[in-house]
Design an enzyme around this catalytic site. Structure first.
Site, PDB file in Angstrom:
ATOM      1  CB  SER A 138      -0.889   0.022   1.250  1.00  0.00           C
ATOM      2  OG  SER A 138      -1.567   1.259   1.385  1.00  0.00           O
ATOM      3  CE1 TYR A 151      -4.532  -2.628   4.909  1.00  0.00           C
ATOM      4  CE2 TYR A 151      -3.556  -0.455   4.612  1.00  0.00           C
ATOM      5  CZ  TYR A 151      -4.075  -1.619   4.075  1.00  0.00           C
ATOM      6  OH  TYR A 151      -4.118  -1.765   2.712  1.00  0.00           O
TER       7      TYR A 151
END
Length: 252
Positions: A138, A151
């Site tokens: 990400s 996360y």
């Protein structure tokens, strides 16, 4: 990576980026196997795309990973591409107490799952004439989102792991590529049509073009400024990034 003639296993393949990648590779004539926790969703994808197979997998369960790896090697001996895509993104608050069960689930799913699955399949992949491991990280691996601190941390860790694994496999037939998505309009957070989120079809088109190269890391040009190493300006960059999202929050 080569884009045709592969046997590809994709985790988290029932929705979002995982399903879109599965369908894109399927359309190119590859044999695609997807994994997910819910059989009904696996069957739905297979029904919509005849030829895509589904396997139930709990990526947070080490024993289940070993079971599925054994099944894959037995039933799909030509398996040569692994796409570690499965992930979850619960919000958290690093300024407060984080529920330990949520913490562990994020780490098990986003970090330990990909490492365990890759470990279970890597010897098989090394025996293939041409193989690729793809880790889906990400943009938050490089510029963390404070409201998704755990996360972001797991994606940063998986990015680091990808770098090490790429070097370790340098003299084998296995290539390691990393996908670093921006905010894409999927159900990972909430599919909302927010103009700041990249449409899924646009992201997939650009990502497939990037995967067709030998690039070790594939990211869309829209995140170049965030991906570029901020060096000593990192702290201000992360502060400003998060301050902007506090002023205009992501819909949940």
């Amino acid at each position: 990576m080569k884009m045709t003639g592969n046997t590809i296993f994709i985790t988290g393949g029932t929705s979002g980026i995982g399903r879109a990648l599965a369908e894109a590779f399927h359309k190119l004539g590859n044999k695609v196997i997807i994994a997910g926790r819910r059989k009904a969703l696996l069957d739905e994808v297979s029904a919509a795309n005849p030829g895509i197979d589904g396997i139930e997998l709990n990526i947070a369960d080490a024993a289940d990973i070993e079971r599925v790896a054994t099944k894959l090697i037995s039933e799909y001996p030509k398996l040569n591409v692994l796409i570690n895509n499965a992930g979850i993104m619960p919000f958290d608050d690093p300024a407060g107490k984080i529920d330990d069960s949520v913490l562990q689930k994020i780490i098990e799913t986003n970090l330990l799952g990909p490492i365990r699955l890759t470990s279970a399949l890597v010897d098989h992949l090394k025996a293939q004439p041409d193989a690729t491991i793809i880790h889906n990280t990400s943009v938050l691996a490089f510029v963390p989102l404070a409201g998704n601190a755990v996360y972001s941390s797991t994606k940063a860790a998986l990015h680091s792991y990808s770098l090490s694994q790429r070097f370790a496999l340098r003299d084998t037939n296995v290539k390691v590529q990393e996908i670093a998505p921006p905010w894409v309009d999927t159900d990972l957070v909430k599919k909302s049509g927010d103009p700041r989120a990249m449409p899924l079809d646009v992201f997939i088109e650009k990502t497939m073009a990037g995967l067709a190269t030998e690039a070790p890391e594939v990211f869309v040009e829209e995140i170049t400024a965030l991906r570029d190493n901020p060096g000593l300006k990192e702290h201000q960059l992360v502060h400003d990034f998060n301050a902007a999202l506090v002023a205009d929050p992501i819909p949940v």
